[in-house]
Scaffold this motif. Structure first.
Motif, short mmCIF file in Angstrom:
data_model
loop_
_atom_site.label_atom_id
_atom_site.label_comp_id
_atom_site.label_asym_id
_atom_site.label_seq_id
_atom_site.Cartn_x
_atom_site.Cartn_y
_atom_site.Cartn_z
N ARG A 196 -2.28 -1.92 2.33
CA ARG A 196 -1.29 -0.96 1.81
C ARG A 196 -1.11 0.22 2.76
O ARG A 196 0.02 0.70 2.97
N ILE A 206 5.64 -4.95 -1.62
CA ILE A 206 4.40 -4.25 -1.94
C ILE A 206 3.95 -4.59 -3.36
O ILE A 206 2.76 -4.81 -3.62
N SER A 207 4.90 -4.64 -4.27
CA SER A 207 4.57 -4.99 -5.66
C SER A 207 4.00 -6.40 -5.76
O SER A 207 3.04 -6.65 -6.49
N ALA A 239 0.45 -6.33 -4.40
CA ALA A 239 -0.45 -5.68 -5.37
C ALA A 239 -0.74 -6.64 -6.53
O ALA A 239 -1.88 -6.69 -7.02
N ARG A 240 0.27 -7.38 -6.95
CA ARG A 240 0.07 -8.37 -8.01
C ARG A 240 -0.90 -9.47 -7.56
O ARG A 240 -1.77 -9.91 -8.31
N GLU A 284 -3.22 -9.15 -5.25
CA GLU A 284 -4.55 -8.55 -5.13
C GLU A 284 -5.23 -8.47 -6.49
O GLU A 284 -6.41 -8.79 -6.63
#
Length: 274
Positions: free
Chosen positions: A149, A172-173, A176-177, A179
């Motif tokens: 990130r 990025i979303s 993050a999902r 991860e």
């Protein structure tokens, strides 16, 4: 006559103007300026993309050697087809349409979302499908061992933010999902093997790094000698008759029962002629 001359100049640039009789001087000048500006910009971009490489040094491969020493000892878990498809689904992808998870470009490899190596040592993360995302070579190289990130939102060369990649918030979303779905935590890898084995492994790495440095010192001396006698580049020079040559012997020995590495370097030797 002046307008006709300008029109001819435009024609020399490969531009066809069908209604010459209606072309005024201002428009013609504009065409010339625009074409020259475009050609100049294109030339600058080409020069930027085609820069000559700098001479390669042996020590530039030290990072690759370090990464190899770490990746050679950590666990690698090969995913089954359904596990791979599940991971891609979390990223919103299918195998048929897979793309770089960072920028959306053409994916050429799988990148470890959390780096395996940092500061020459394992981070504790392993090579598992829950820690791997499709990536292009450009993003993979730019990201390196950085936290994903921080890198993707930062100003590192060739980062998605630096390149103004489209739909970056969506990417990025998705990451993050991914991860959160993987729930991957670093392992205490040093506890999975005897301390003596780890010690020997890192001593082997240090020995090899030292050997690379010594080899680079010798290569620099050799390069200077070769360049001096490179008649194609320096046609006005003649072969020297009294110069100093250098002989360097590097021996790396790995012995599990004694010292793990021994490096020797011979003294400089003078030699007449070439």
């Amino acid at each position: 006559m002046e307008d006709e001359a300008l029109i001819q100049i435009v024609g020399q640039h490969g531009v066809t103007l069908p209604h010459r009789q209606t072309l005024n001087r201002a428009v013609t000048v504009f065409f010339i300026f625009s074409i020259e500006n475009w050609r100049s910009t294109r030339s600058m971009k080409r020069e930027h993309l085609m820069k000559y490489r700098k001479p390669l040094k042996i020590t530039q491969r030290t990072t690759s050697v370090t990464n190899s020493f770490v990746q050679a000892v950590i666990p690698w878990v090969s995913p089954k087809p359904h596990e791979r498809d599940e991971a891609l689904d979390v990223l919103g992808m299918k195998l048929e349409t897979v793309s770089c998870a960072y920028c959306g470009g053409s994916a050429s490899d799988w990148d470890h979302l959390r780096a395996l190596v940092r500061n020459k040592r394992p981070t504790g993360y392993v090579s598992d499908y829950k820690n791997m995302v499709p990536a292009c070579g450009r993003c993979n190289q730019s990201k390196g061992a950085q936290e994903w990130r921080t890198w993707i939102e930062g100003a590192a060369p060739s980062s998605p933010t630096t390149r103004k990649v489209s739909k970056l918030k969506d990417r990025i979303s998705a990451l993050a999902r991914f991860e959160a779905w993987g729930q991957v935590e670093p392992l205490a890898l040093e506890e999975l093997a005897a301390p003596a084995l780890w010690k020997a492994h890192w001593e082997n790495l240090a020995s090899l790094e030292q050997a690379l440095r010594m080899a680079q010192e010798h290569a620099a001396i050799l390069q200077a000698e070769v360049s001096k006698n490179f008649h194609t580049t320096f046609p006005h020079t003649t072969s020297p008759t009294n110069d100093t040559a250098v002989s360097v012997d590097i021996a790396v020995t790995f012995d599990g029962n004694g010292p793990l590495a021994t490096i020797t370097m011979s003294s400089y030797k003078a030699k007449s002629g070439c």
